[in-house]
Structures are given as structure tokens and as C-alpha cells.
Design a protein around this motif. Structure first.
Motif: not given
Length: 291
Positions: A155-161, A194-195, A143-151
Motif C-alpha cells: 500500500l505505501p507504494e500507492i500512497q507515495a504516488i 503484490d505490485i 481496497f486491501t493489500t495482503l500483509v503477513g509475516s513474510d508478506q
């Protein structure tokens, strides 16, 4: 099941197909017919008018022949499963397949990770449990989340839950967590872009009216890859995921990329999800309008 999903057909259709093949061949690719149809062959005992011998003896090709004809039956979704199969097979007894329906339902539910016709879903209804399953898949590289300069990273949203935390404007709808887990149950890898945009301060596309943002945010998920490949909302993996989640989504939930599917010459028959146009570099699913 994959043949139905590749045509954008739901788990309901997959169950009808499995039921029919159980009733015709016991899920065996038979190289012989019977007295009523000596030229019948394959999983569905299709006769020469259906296609070439090679097509009828190939599980995927023969299933596509079946589901293509099922799609052409007006109102098949409202018929009993056996009546829908009978409309395709044109067999003698319209109730012949009824005895195979329960077994077909169990098979589809088991092989699809729990999604079954009628909204059944064996994934957890607990947000923390679901988030922990997603984080485990992340640790495994699935499972990966897309991360970039403007993205920014979601993942921290899921980790917090998963940690049992409730952060302001960073929640995720339980139904959306379930969609992600169903995807993980059915694909080797899953990528999400995005979430909850309130949590990351984004305002894209529909802005404040987006289901990523409204009512505290987190009522939508955007998938950018499945099985390690980029998706468009019209590709076979997108169609398969749509077919898997449609039975489990409440009426009024939505799936994007309708224009992408139209432009690609594909379509989906849906029982619960409604469709809307969106950009063709992801697959959008939301639960925002199902309340």
C-alpha cells in the motif's frame, strides 16, 4: 455481460451479445415469437432447438447459450460485429444488427466502468489521480493489500504516488494503476498481494526477471480477492476481470493462471493479453512486455 465474462469472453464479445439482444428484442425477455419464428422466445429470440423454454426465458441462461455458440464460430473476432451475430443467429440479413452496434458499445462501456472494445478506457491516464482513487477506496474499506509475516505491505507504494512522491524502485506502471481502478469500478471490493517487489525487497517466483521486479519494478499486479472472495484465476470473478481489461491492455501484456483455467475446464478468448501458467491462489496481470 456477466454471462460472457463467466465464460472468459472479452468486452468485444459482450458488445456483440448486447447488440444482438437489442436487435432481437430491444433488451426485453419476450414471451412470444414472430411470423418467421413463432416458437422464438427471450432476449435473443431463440427457437426450441436452442434449449428449454425455461433456459430461453432466463436472461443469464439464454445469454450463455448465445455466447457458447459464438465461441464455436471460428474467427468471429475478425468478423464485423453483425456478421459474427449473424453466424450465431442464422437470421436472414447479415447486416441486421449493424444499426445497434453503437448503442451496444455505449452500454458495455457504461456498465463496465469504461472498458470498451478497441482499447477504449475512461479511467484517468494520470498516475497521481489513479493512486488517489485507489487510496480513497482503501479508506472506504473496498481496497486491501495482503500483509503477513513474510508478506510486506504494498500500500505505501500507492500512497507515495497519491502524495506526488517519486521514490526510487517504488514506482507503479500507469497501466497497472488503471487495471486496479477498473477492478474497483466493477467489483465491490478488491484485494492485491503484490505490485513492486523491488520496493519491498521481495524475490519470489521468477525473481529478478519478474515483471514485479524488472525495469524499476511495478509493471505487474497480483489480485488475491475480488468481491470479498479468494480467487484462483479460473473463477468467475477472475474471468470477468480478464474480460474487462483485455481490450484496454496493449498487445504483449500478459495474464497468468493459464494452467489453472485449463485444469478447471475453462478458457478465455483474448485479443491483447497473452497467457502463462502461475500458481492458482491469485490472478497476475502485467504490462511489462508491452513497451
Amino acid at each position: 455481460m456477466n454471462a460472457a465474462a463467466s465464460l472468459g469472453m472479452s468486452a468485444q464479445a459482450q458488445t456483440v451479445g448486447v447488440m444482438t439482444a437489442l436487435g432481437e428484442s430491444g433488451l426485453r425477455v419476450l414471451d412470444y415469437g414472430d411470423e418467421a419464428g413463432p416458437d422464438s422466445r427471450g432476449l435473443f429470440q431463440q427457437r426450441t432447438s436452442w434449449g428449454t423454454l425455461a433456459q430461453r426465458m432466463d436472461p443469464t441462461a439464454s445469454a450463455i447459450l448465445f455466447f457458447t455458440r459464438l465461441q464455436a464460430v471460428a474467427g468471429w473476432e475478425q468478423m464485423t460485429p453483425s456478421a459474427a451475430a449473424h453466424a450465431v443467429q442464422n437470421n436472414t440479413d447479415p447486416d441486421h444488427y449493424t444499426e445497434y452496434f453503437d448503442a451496444a458499445t455505449a452500454i458495455v462501456a457504461a456498465l463496465s466502468g469504461g472498458a470498451a472494445p478497441g482499447g477504449g478506457c475512461s479511467v484517468s491516464a494520470d498516475a497521481m489521480t489513479l493512486a488517489q482513487q485507489i487510496m480513497t477506496a482503501h479508506a472506504e474499506g473496498r481496497f486491501t493489500t495482503l500483509v503477513g509475516s513474510d508478506q510486506p505491505d504494498h500500500l505505501p507504494e500507492i500512497q507515495a504516488i497519491a502524495n506526488g512522491q517519486s521514490l526510487p524502485d517504488c514506482g507503479i506502471d500507469v497501466g497497472i494503476l488503471q487495471v486496479m481502478v477498473v477492478a474497483l469500478n466493477n467489483f465491490s471490493s478488491v484485494g492485491v498481494s503484490d505490485i513492486n517487489r523491488l520496493c519491498t525487497g521481495q524475490s519470489l517466483g521468477a525473481g529478478a526477471t519478474s515483471s514485479h521486479n524488472v525495469d524499476g519494478g511495478g509493471h505487474a499486479v497480483d489480485f488475491y480477492s475480488l468481491n470479498g472472495a479468494a480467487i484462483s484465476g479460473a473463477d468467475s470473478d477472475s474471468l470477468r476481470l480478464i474480460g474487462l481489461i483485455d481490450p484496454m491492455m496493449p498487445k504483449g501484456s500478459r495474464v497468468g493462471q493459464s494452467d489453472c483455467r485449463t485444469n478447471a475446464g475453462t478458457s478465455v478468448t483474448l485479443a491483447n493479453l497473452s497467457q502463462f501458467p502461475d500458481s492458482c491462489n491469485h490472478l497476475h496481470v502485467d504490462n511489462a512486455f508491452a513497451k
